[in-house]
Design a protein around this motif. Structure first.
Motif, short mmCIF file in Angstrom:
data_model
loop_
_atom_site.label_atom_id
_atom_site.label_comp_id
_atom_site.label_asym_id
_atom_site.label_seq_id
_atom_site.Cartn_x
_atom_site.Cartn_y
_atom_site.Cartn_z
N GLN A 120 39.50 95.42 38.19
CA GLN A 120 39.15 94.51 39.29
C GLN A 120 39.49 93.07 38.89
O GLN A 120 39.32 92.69 37.73
N PRO A 121 39.95 92.24 39.83
CA PRO A 121 40.24 90.85 39.48
C PRO A 121 38.96 90.08 39.13
O PRO A 121 37.87 90.45 39.57
N VAL A 122 39.11 89.03 38.32
CA VAL A 122 37.96 88.21 37.93
C VAL A 122 37.35 87.56 39.17
O VAL A 122 36.13 87.49 39.31
N MET A 123 38.20 87.07 40.08
CA MET A 123 37.74 86.51 41.36
C MET A 123 38.24 87.40 42.48
O MET A 123 39.41 87.76 42.49
N LYS A 124 37.38 87.69 43.43
CA LYS A 124 37.78 88.57 44.54
C LYS A 124 38.20 87.74 45.76
O LYS A 124 38.05 88.16 46.90
N ARG A 125 38.69 86.54 45.51
CA ARG A 125 39.15 85.64 46.57
C ARG A 125 40.14 84.66 45.94
O ARG A 125 40.43 84.75 44.74
N PHE A 126 40.65 83.73 46.73
CA PHE A 126 41.53 82.72 46.14
C PHE A 126 40.70 81.57 45.56
O PHE A 126 39.62 81.25 46.05
N ALA A 127 41.24 80.95 44.52
CA ALA A 127 40.48 79.98 43.71
C ALA A 127 40.59 78.55 44.25
O ALA A 127 41.29 77.72 43.69
N LEU A 128 39.88 78.30 45.36
CA LEU A 128 39.89 76.96 45.97
C LEU A 128 38.45 76.54 46.29
O LEU A 128 37.69 77.31 46.87
N HIS A 129 38.13 75.30 45.89
CA HIS A 129 36.75 74.80 46.03
C HIS A 129 36.77 73.35 46.50
O HIS A 129 37.48 72.51 45.92
N ALA A 130 36.03 73.07 47.57
CA ALA A 130 35.90 71.70 48.09
C ALA A 130 34.92 70.95 47.18
O ALA A 130 33.72 71.14 47.27
N ARG A 131 35.46 70.11 46.30
CA ARG A 131 34.70 69.56 45.18
C ARG A 131 33.95 68.26 45.50
O ARG A 131 32.82 68.06 45.09
N GLN A 132 34.62 67.35 46.25
CA GLN A 132 34.01 66.03 46.46
C GLN A 132 34.32 65.46 47.84
O GLN A 132 35.41 65.68 48.38
N LEU A 133 33.35 64.76 48.43
CA LEU A 133 33.53 64.06 49.71
C LEU A 133 32.99 62.64 49.58
O LEU A 133 31.95 62.42 48.96
N SER A 134 33.71 61.69 50.19
CA SER A 134 33.23 60.29 50.27
C SER A 134 33.45 59.80 51.70
O SER A 134 34.55 59.97 52.25
N PHE A 135 32.41 59.21 52.28
CA PHE A 135 32.53 58.67 53.64
C PHE A 135 31.35 57.76 53.94
O PHE A 135 30.41 57.65 53.14
N VAL A 136 31.41 57.11 55.10
CA VAL A 136 30.30 56.25 55.54
C VAL A 136 29.42 57.07 56.49
O VAL A 136 29.90 57.59 57.50
N LYS A 137 28.15 57.17 56.15
CA LYS A 137 27.21 57.95 56.95
C LYS A 137 26.94 57.25 58.29
O LYS A 137 27.20 56.06 58.44
N PRO A 138 26.37 57.97 59.28
CA PRO A 138 26.06 57.35 60.57
C PRO A 138 25.18 56.09 60.46
O PRO A 138 25.28 55.19 61.29
N ASN A 139 24.36 55.99 59.40
CA ASN A 139 23.50 54.80 59.24
C ASN A 139 24.21 53.64 58.55
O ASN A 139 23.60 52.61 58.23
N GLY A 140 25.52 53.83 58.26
CA GLY A 140 26.30 52.74 57.67
C GLY A 140 26.40 52.76 56.16
O GLY A 140 27.17 52.00 55.56
N GLU A 141 25.62 53.61 55.51
CA GLU A 141 25.67 53.70 54.04
C GLU A 141 26.84 54.57 53.59
O GLU A 141 27.17 55.56 54.24
N GLU A 142 27.42 54.20 52.46
CA GLU A 142 28.49 55.02 51.88
C GLU A 142 27.88 56.12 51.01
O GLU A 142 26.86 55.92 50.38
N ILE A 143 28.54 57.26 51.02
CA ILE A 143 28.07 58.37 50.18
C ILE A 143 29.27 59.04 49.51
O ILE A 143 30.33 59.19 50.11
N THR A 144 29.09 59.40 48.24
CA THR A 144 30.05 60.24 47.52
C THR A 144 29.24 61.37 46.93
O THR A 144 28.23 61.13 46.26
N ILE A 145 29.66 62.59 47.20
CA ILE A 145 28.88 63.74 46.74
C ILE A 145 29.81 64.80 46.15
O ILE A 145 30.95 64.96 46.61
N GLU A 146 29.33 65.48 45.13
CA GLU A 146 30.13 66.49 44.44
C GLU A 146 29.41 67.83 44.46
O GLU A 146 28.18 67.86 44.37
N ALA A 147 30.16 68.91 44.57
CA ALA A 147 29.58 70.26 44.59
C ALA A 147 29.99 71.03 43.35
O ALA A 147 31.17 71.09 43.00
#
Length: 238
Positions: free
Chosen positions: A193-220
């Motif tokens: 069996q393969p080590v991963m049973k799917r393709f190896a892609l991961h959404a790692r980081q997002l940066s944007f301005v929230k609705p309240n005007g604050e900037e956020i950068t977050i990592e998963a």
């Protein structure tokens, strides 16, 4: 499949938005049959007015933004439309590739039924930047920064560079087997069996301005299957 509870995948929450680390194999939105659990269904059970602001392929894990009210959804939709959300994905690809801020600028045409092709004549503009993060004997860990948000964009753009995502059969990726990674690995009579049973892609980081005007950068963090493959490569495929 058994998925974690919605509250257990929340990385950030305020009065307007929730940011989750989507597990692999969970659809972002309801599928046509409508019976399967989706991230949208889970979010609506948590907050009645919840709307998913963008989507990830079912097999892709990682960061997804959910709006808690119509105003927040409108705000996030505009940000995505105007390309004001900085997105970073990590991918493990077949082969060793040296990409030093490589820009792939190839138009993508959605031909329906979940299929896309590169089409200079009819395709919509699509741009992705790629950078190699870590090299192995048979694989490379890449950082992918999509500027546009076309369907399967990272996957097809990598395929054009002969750097298909590991396990992405649709675009020429090969499954990662322990027998290929680990020297002297003894195969049993059972089918490997393969080590991963799917393709190896991961959404790692997002940066944007929230609705309240604050900037956020977050990592998963990587999900277990991605982390296990990476650990095996670091130990055995060098």
């Amino acid at each position: 499949m058994k998925f974690p509870k919605f509250k257990d995948i929340i990385l950030f929450e305020d009065e307007d938005i929730i940011i989750v680390n989507k597990p692999p194999f969970l659809s972002s939105l309801d599928e046509r049959e409508g019976k399967e659990i989706s991230l949208l269904k889970m979010a609506k059970q948590y907050v009645e007015d919840a709307q998913v602001c963008h989507r990830l392929d079912k097999e892709t894990s990682g960061l997804l933004v959910v709006a808690k009210n119509p105003e927040a959804y409108r705000h996030m939709s505009i940000l995505f439309e105007r390309r004001r959300v900085n997105k970073i994905y990590h991918a493990i690809v077949d082969g060793t590739h040296v990409f030093e801020d490589l820009l792939v600028d190839l138009p993508i045409l959605n031909v329906g039924k979940g299929n896309v092709v590169i089409s200079r004549g009819e395709g919509k503009r699509a741009e992705t930047w790629f950078r190699s993060l870590e090299y192995f004997k048979h694989y490379t860990l890449l950082e992918c920064r999509p500027v546009t948000g076309r369907m399967h964009q990272i996957r097809i753009h990598l395929a054009t560079q002969r750097a298909s995502i590991t396990g992405d059969k649709m675009y020429g990726g090969q499954p990662a087997f322990l027998s290929k990674i680990k020297r002297g690995y003894k195969l049993t009579d059972e089918e490997e069996q393969p080590v991963m049973k799917r393709f190896a892609l991961h959404a790692r980081q997002l940066s944007f301005v929230k609705p309240n005007g604050e900037e956020i950068t977050i990592e998963a963090e990587y999900p277990k299957d991605f982390a296990v493959l990476l650990k095996l490569l670091r130990k055995n495929d060098v």
